[in-house]
Design a protein around this motif. Sequence first.
Motif, mmCIF file in Angstrom:
data_model
loop_
_atom_site.group_PDB
_atom_site.id
_atom_site.type_symbol
_atom_site.label_atom_id
_atom_site.label_comp_id
_atom_site.label_asym_id
_atom_site.label_seq_id
_atom_site.Cartn_x
_atom_site.Cartn_y
_atom_site.Cartn_z
ATOM 1 N N ALA A 74 48.412 -33.347 4.022
ATOM 2 C CA ALA A 74 49.812 -32.917 4.091
ATOM 3 C C ALA A 74 50.353 -33.062 5.502
ATOM 4 O O ALA A 74 49.739 -32.598 6.467
ATOM 5 N N GLY A 75 51.513 -33.699 5.612
ATOM 6 C CA GLY A 75 52.179 -33.818 6.881
ATOM 7 C C GLY A 75 53.362 -32.881 6.967
ATOM 8 O O GLY A 75 53.588 -32.040 6.085
ATOM 9 N N ARG A 76 54.125 -33.032 8.024
ATOM 10 C CA ARG A 76 55.228 -32.107 8.261
ATOM 11 C C ARG A 76 56.266 -32.128 7.146
ATOM 12 O O ARG A 76 56.857 -31.095 6.829
ATOM 13 N N GLU A 77 56.465 -33.304 6.514
ATOM 14 C CA GLU A 77 57.452 -33.372 5.447
ATOM 15 C C GLU A 77 57.001 -32.552 4.243
ATOM 16 O O GLU A 77 57.775 -31.779 3.675
ATOM 17 N N ARG A 78 55.737 -32.717 3.838
ATOM 18 C CA ARG A 78 55.238 -31.986 2.660
ATOM 19 C C ARG A 78 55.128 -30.494 2.953
ATOM 20 O O ARG A 78 55.498 -29.666 2.114
ATOM 21 N N SER A 81 52.243 -28.269 10.840
ATOM 22 C CA SER A 81 52.989 -27.080 10.409
ATOM 23 C C SER A 81 54.025 -26.685 11.457
ATOM 24 O O SER A 81 55.166 -26.333 11.128
ATOM 25 N N VAL A 82 53.632 -26.741 12.736
ATOM 26 C CA VAL A 82 54.572 -26.448 13.813
ATOM 27 C C VAL A 82 55.728 -27.445 13.788
ATOM 28 O O VAL A 82 56.903 -27.075 13.934
ATOM 29 N N ALA A 83 55.398 -28.728 13.568
ATOM 30 C CA ALA A 83 56.452 -29.743 13.511
ATOM 31 C C ALA A 83 57.401 -29.486 12.346
ATOM 32 O O ALA A 83 58.618 -29.700 12.464
ATOM 33 N N ALA A 84 56.862 -29.023 11.221
ATOM 34 C CA ALA A 84 57.714 -28.718 10.065
ATOM 35 C C ALA A 84 58.691 -27.595 10.395
ATOM 36 O O ALA A 84 59.866 -27.640 10.000
ATOM 37 N N VAL A 85 58.214 -26.588 11.104
ATOM 38 C CA VAL A 85 59.091 -25.477 11.485
ATOM 39 C C VAL A 85 60.154 -25.960 12.467
ATOM 40 O O VAL A 85 61.347 -25.637 12.344
ATOM 41 N N ARG A 86 59.752 -26.749 13.442
ATOM 42 C CA ARG A 86 60.705 -27.202 14.466
ATOM 43 C C ARG A 86 61.752 -28.169 13.896
ATOM 44 O O ARG A 86 62.827 -28.316 14.470
ATOM 45 N N ALA A 87 61.433 -28.783 12.770
ATOM 46 C CA ALA A 87 62.436 -29.613 12.101
ATOM 47 C C ALA A 87 63.486 -28.761 11.397
ATOM 48 O O ALA A 87 64.469 -29.292 10.891
ATOM 49 N N ARG A 88 63.247 -27.451 11.360
ATOM 50 C CA ARG A 88 64.160 -26.518 10.689
ATOM 51 C C ARG A 88 64.654 -25.450 11.670
ATOM 52 O O ARG A 88 64.786 -24.279 11.322
ATOM 53 N N THR A 89 64.924 -25.875 12.895
ATOM 54 C CA THR A 89 65.434 -24.963 13.914
ATOM 55 C C THR A 89 66.709 -24.291 13.405
ATOM 56 O O THR A 89 67.603 -24.940 12.877
ATOM 57 N N ARG A 93 44.949 -30.669 13.366
ATOM 58 C CA ARG A 93 45.995 -31.534 12.812
ATOM 59 C C ARG A 93 46.944 -30.745 11.923
ATOM 60 O O ARG A 93 48.178 -30.869 12.028
ATOM 61 N N PHE A 94 46.391 -29.885 11.051
ATOM 62 C CA PHE A 94 47.240 -29.150 10.118
ATOM 63 C C PHE A 94 48.156 -28.179 10.856
ATOM 64 O O PHE A 94 49.343 -28.050 10.526
#
Length: 398
Positions: free
Chosen positions: A342-346, A244-252, A239-240
């Motif tokens: 912690a989710g992608r936003e945090r 983390s991958v989603a957090a990075v992809r939100a910052r392409t 899950r973590f």
Amino acid sequence: MSRFLFVVPPLTGHINPAAAVAAELTARGHEVAWAGRPAIVERLVGERPRVYECAGPDHLAGRPPQLRGVAALKFLWADFLGPLAEAMAPGVEAAVAAFGPDVVVADQQTVAGALVAERLGVPFATSSTTSAELTDSMAGLPGVHSWLTGLLGELRRRIGDPAATHDPRFSPALTLAFTTPELTGPYTTPDTDLRFVGPALAARRTAAGDFPWQWLDLAPGTAAVLITLGTANTDAGGRFLAESVAAVRARTGQLRAVVCDPGGLLGAVPPGPDVLVRAQLPQVALLERMSAVVCHAGHNTVTEALWHGVPLVVAPIRDDQPVVASQVVGAGAGVRVKFARAGRERIGAALDAVVTEPGYRDAARRVRDAFRAAGGESAAATHLEKLAAAAPVAGRPR
């Protein structure tokens, strides 16, 4: 010339620093041998090491992924490290008899090395591969401290010298701590000659030949981050890692991530230019090109990152990791997030902070400078040489 016997557990993070020190001793003309699991030692040490086989598992297994805190600590000692000590003791004793070491170098959590050495009267040094033992982390848990003291005492009665009184996790003669006070902060001084030598990384500086280094040719304004949960958490981190991958992809366009996923927890990650997933990585070489690290606060990963002056986002899972995470935050070199929540936003907000706010990088570089001044494997080898010279083994020709 002296002889050094390294006693190690089947844990990568504990063998790696010892391997760097052993290589330095060998380069100086000393003889080195190992007591442990041959397949693990040979994979990490290389160059056909002399390994005396000890019984025991090849890895830490059987611990439920959800265990945290005191429950995880008790499992670690009662179900793994304690039985490991008893299983290894006969092999360690046979290694001492066959190799005739001047000094035994015992991993701090592989107490078979310390207990057998004290019973046989062989000088030993402690290899402290985590700074957690230097803190008073059990001050608020007197029951747990008493329980662990009792467990170690029972091990001493069975495989050590029952008349000895020191904590077997700290040699009375020498403890090598692969860190510095700039990271640990205030520390407890045990009854030992404590030497802070900083990280020992020589054995891990060679880059893997098949890594696609051109992938890290970044566009201006793009920062590279490493995401890893080490080698002992492959059952707990799916899950973590995904968040983390989603957090990075939100910052392409702002971030690009290299992800270590030895357990294949991410499955088939959709292709894209911003995330590269690999089962194995040349981590030390990669860190030279990273702007941040997201990790579990494992001591080796933290010290490797800070050796390069790279700030961190730390999400401790269990064992020594909460202590190490607190040290990172206390040094100003990173941000802590909750592993289980912690989710992608945090995670993304924490990454934004350590990548863009200069204070975190400045603090990481202060720790880096202290680490490099401490001497690493060279300083550790010198301390071991002095111990060998001061306390030769009776009956060994010199």
